[in-house]
Design a protein around this motif. Structure first.
Motif, PDB file in Angstrom:
ATOM      1  N   CYS A  99       0.875  -1.375   0.154  1.00  0.00           N
ATOM      2  CA  CYS A  99      -0.046  -0.210  -0.044  1.00  0.00           C
ATOM      3  C   CYS A  99       0.808   1.373  -0.023  1.00  0.00           C
ATOM      4  O   CYS A  99       2.024   1.301   0.672  1.00  0.00           O
ATOM      5  CB  CYS A  99      -0.655  -0.127   1.200  1.00  0.00           C
ATOM      6  N   ASP A 156      -5.123   6.772   0.369  1.00  0.00           N
ATOM      7  CA  ASP A 156      -4.837   5.571   0.578  1.00  0.00           C
ATOM      8  C   ASP A 156      -5.004   4.818  -0.675  1.00  0.00           C
ATOM      9  O   ASP A 156      -6.137   4.916  -1.268  1.00  0.00           O
ATOM     10  CB  ASP A 156      -5.431   4.905   1.917  1.00  0.00           C
ATOM     11  N   SER A 171      -5.289   1.438  -0.652  1.00  0.00           N
ATOM     12  CA  SER A 171      -5.734   0.259  -0.402  1.00  0.00           C
ATOM     13  C   SER A 171      -7.093  -0.165  -1.166  1.00  0.00           C
ATOM     14  O   SER A 171      -7.358  -1.477  -1.455  1.00  0.00           O
ATOM     15  CB  SER A 171      -6.261   0.097   1.175  1.00  0.00           C
TER      16      SER A 171
END
Length: 719
Positions: free
Chosen positions: A438, A454, A456
């Protein structure tokens, strides 16, 4: 004998019964039948009702005995008085019959004016009322064409001369409200100088609570002491009264308990308030700067302030005797000056100033470090932890020179942090790469622990650890940046920031065949297919002048020279290492040369046009985890190999480092970083400690660094 009485309200019949002559107009004069000399005037309205007035002007009209509608009567009388007082009517006009209907009388009242009334002259006088002045502000400006303009200019000139003459006086202060001479005070309003004194006392919540409890206990004791004396003299009514008074006293005792709870709530709010926390941070910085003042002065290359030591006379005499004895013994060895660096004739040396370490980072391994592009006092450090090959949570901390004991920002990550870097266009953005693949971006201005963006949720995120990431300029000197990453899944990606983080592949690193030559008579072996076609990427570095060219180090020991814009992504491959390549670094001055370090215990110097290494540096049998060129020199670089840090100066020796020092007695060294504005070196180890070391007696960079580097490398058969 008088005749019959006229009906009430009919003035004309009343006048006829009195023996008066009948007049043709509505206005008549009659004499009383009794022979009295009283004269009266009768006024008739348009409805037949009249009014009688005597010579004195009093109304002597008889009132009717019955009025069914008083309001209508008043209104009718009013109308008759108005209609009968019209001036200019001829008295010889024939009299109307009173028996006419009401509509006929109304039409007569509403008839047009006569010619006499139209020809009558009417005088109308118009007058102006007095002017009321609500606010009168005289103007402060005078027109230059006015008569008094000359006098005003002369007064202004005199005022300016007076002000200029008072500038040198200590009683004159130039302000917007300054006047030539203030209003003089009379003797009655003057007074003596008021003396003021400041007095203070520190009181805590415990003191307030103790004083409150003491006052309550004293009051209870006094009541108990008075109770036995007055018990016999109390009557039943007095006891009832005391019971009635006891209720409000209980309420009063409950008030201090409430105030105590309110104080506790207010104290908790104060302790958790943002203002108090910010004040504590500032106070902590002040204390840290006082503690580390000599070290910070050495880092910033300013003189160190030494506080004088206050000693009594007896101690001074004893110290003088001891100093004389020591001087006799050590006359030939002068004492070192703390403000002076080591002797010029001595070799390079390292001196530790301080270390960034706290309980939070203990037990973690330093994986990467990066300076802020705008604030040279702020450094970001990434931490990861490996226990039994299980990846635990990592940290990304921002340390400041103002407080080496605790980080300014702490970002807790779900997985170990493997790479960090600050942005140049937006210095508040910190990119963080993690061991699970990540990529996250944090805003260091915010005290929140959550990431700003992020990866993710991205479908193209990395499947392996992000070993290195870096903000790269689009063009030289351009602030438009791109975030580049290399991962263990064999992908080199470029990330773009929108509502979320997403990326595309710049290149995929493929495994290459071994370059071993077949021996004569050796049979061809059956080709064995690799488990994975992609080779894990370990590191990269972009060319300092051409941002489309970069180097990529792989896990199989190869270094690829790649292009971002060309059709052929891999321009060349450099084979020389026998283990994973941990770091590659272009020379900032001689841009055709670069360094690489590996797990095979070696450091190689390469030329861009040669696929064989120019020089090989090996001093100890240990992994070389990181290398960096000195920012102000073309032939000085530093390397860390587990427990030692080495400083190589190619102008002095290409066989041995000029300095080799054990900088981490507790753990293994993992990363290093040169300071931007000082001759210092940051060293991170596997125990979570980042030490700041000062370099002494390094060679001053010359103006012909590139030429001297070529002269050094040429005898080795390189170029």
């Amino acid at each position: 004998m008088p005749g019959p009485r006229p009906p009430p309200g009919d003035s004309r019949a009343a006048a006829a019964g009195a023996g008066a002559t009948k007049a043709p107009n509505s206005r008549r004069t009659s004499t009383a039948s009794q022979g009295k000399g009283t004269r009266s005037r009768a006024l008739l309205g348009k409805q037949g009702a009249g009014q009688l007035f005597d010579d004195e002007g009093k109304n002597v009209t008889p009132h009717p005995l019955f009025q069914p509608d008083p309001k209508a009567a008043v209104t009718r009388t009013h109308r008759s008085s108005i209609s009968t007082t019209k001036p200019g009517l001829d008295e010889t006009e024939p009299h109307q019959d009173p028996t006419l209907s009401l509509s006929a009388e109304q039409e007569e009242g509403e008839a047009a004016l006569t010619e006499a009334e139209l020809e009558q002259r009417v005088d109308i006088f118009l007058s102006e009322t007095d002017t009321l002045w609500m606010l009168d502000l005289p103007t402060a400006l005078v027109s230059t064409e006015a008569e008094e303009a000359g006098r005003v200019l002369e007064r202004n000139k005199i005022y300016a001369e007076i002000c200029n003459a008072k500038i040198g006086s200590e009683y004159f202060e130039e302000k917007m409200v300054q006047t030539i001479s203030g209003a003089a005070k009379t003797k009655e309003v003057q007074c003596e100088t008021i003396t003021m004194a400041e007095k203070g006392m520190m009181v805590t919540f415990w003191d307030l609570d103790n004083s409150l409890e003491a006052s309550e206990t004293e009051a209870a004791q006094t009541e108990e002491a008075r109770a036995p004396a007055g018990k016999s003299s109390k009557s039943p009514s007095a006891e009832e009264h005391s019971q009635a008074v006891a209720v409000p006293s209980a309420r009063e005792s409950a008030d201090p308990a409430r105030s105590h709870e309110e104080k506790e709530c207010s104290s908790e709010e104060i302790l958790t308030s943002a203002n108090l926390q910010q004040d504590l941070v500032v106070m902590e910085r002040i204390l840290m700067e006082n503690i580390f003042q000599p070290k910070l002065a050495l880092y910033r290359q300013i003189p160190v302030l030494i506080e004088p030591v206050v000693v009594s006379e007896t101690e001074e005499e004893a110290d003088e005797d001891e100093e004389e004895k020591e001087e006799e013994k050590q006359e030939e060895t002068p004492l070192p000056d703390p403000n002076q660096s080591p002797a010029e004739g001595a070799g390079p040396s390292l001196e530790q100033l301080w270390s960034y370490r706290c309980d939070l980072t203990s037990g973690h391994s330093v994986s990467s470090m990066a300076w802020n592009k705008v604030n040279p006092d702020l450094v970001a450090v990434g931490y990861r932890e490996f226990v039994s090959q299980d990846q635990k949570k990592g940290l990304a901390c921002c340390w400041s020179l103002k407080n080496p004991m605790w980080p300014e920002r702490i970002f807790r990550c779900e997985h170990g942090v493997t790479a960090v870097d600050f942005s140049l266009a937006s210095p508040n953005l910190l990119a963080v790469g993690m061991a699970n693949g990540c990529v996250a971006i944090y805003d260091v201005r915010s005290r929140r622990d959550a990431a700003l963006l992020d990866s993710s949720a991205s479908l193209d995120k990395h499947k392996g650890p992000v070993w290195q990431l870096r903000w790269v300029e689009q063009d030289r000197g351009d602030k438009n940046e791109r975030l580049m990453c290399i991962s263990g899944d064999g992908r080199m990606t470029q990330w773009f920031i929108q509502q979320r983080l997403d990326c595309f592949d710049v290149m995929k690193i493929k495994r290459t065949e071994s370059g071993k030559k077949k021996l004569a008579g050796e049979r061809e072996r059956k080709s064995e297919g690799p488990i994975s076609q992609e080779a894990a990427g370990m590191c990269f570095d972009f060319h300092p002048e051409d941002t489309d060219i970069f180097l990529a180090g792989t896990e199989e020991g190869h270094i690829h020279c790649c292009s971002c814009s060309g059709k052929e992504q891999i321009l060349g491959t450099y084979r020389g290492h026998k283990g994973p390549v941990y770091k590659v670094a272009w020379n900032p001055s001689s841009t055709d040369t670069f360094l690489s370090c590996s797990a095979d215990w070696s450091i190689l110097l390469w030329h861009r046009d040669s696929h064989t290494p120019l020089l090989t540096f090996t001093s100890v049998t240990a992994f070389v985890h990181d290398i960096k060129w000195a920012p102000q020199s073309a032939f000085i670089f530093a390397a860390v190999n587990e427990r030692r840090v080495e400083i190589w100066d190619l102008s002095v020796s290409i066989f041995q480092p000029v300095l080799s020092c054990a900088a981490s007695p507790e753990g293994n060294l993992n990363s290093l970083l040169f300071a931007r504005n000082a001759e210092c070196l940051l060293l991170g180890d596997s125990c979570g400690q980042v030490g700041m070391w000062q370099l002494h007696n390094l060679a001053v960079p010359s103006t012909e660094q590139v030429g001297s580097l070529c002269d050094i490398v040429a005898p080795a058969g390189a170029v």
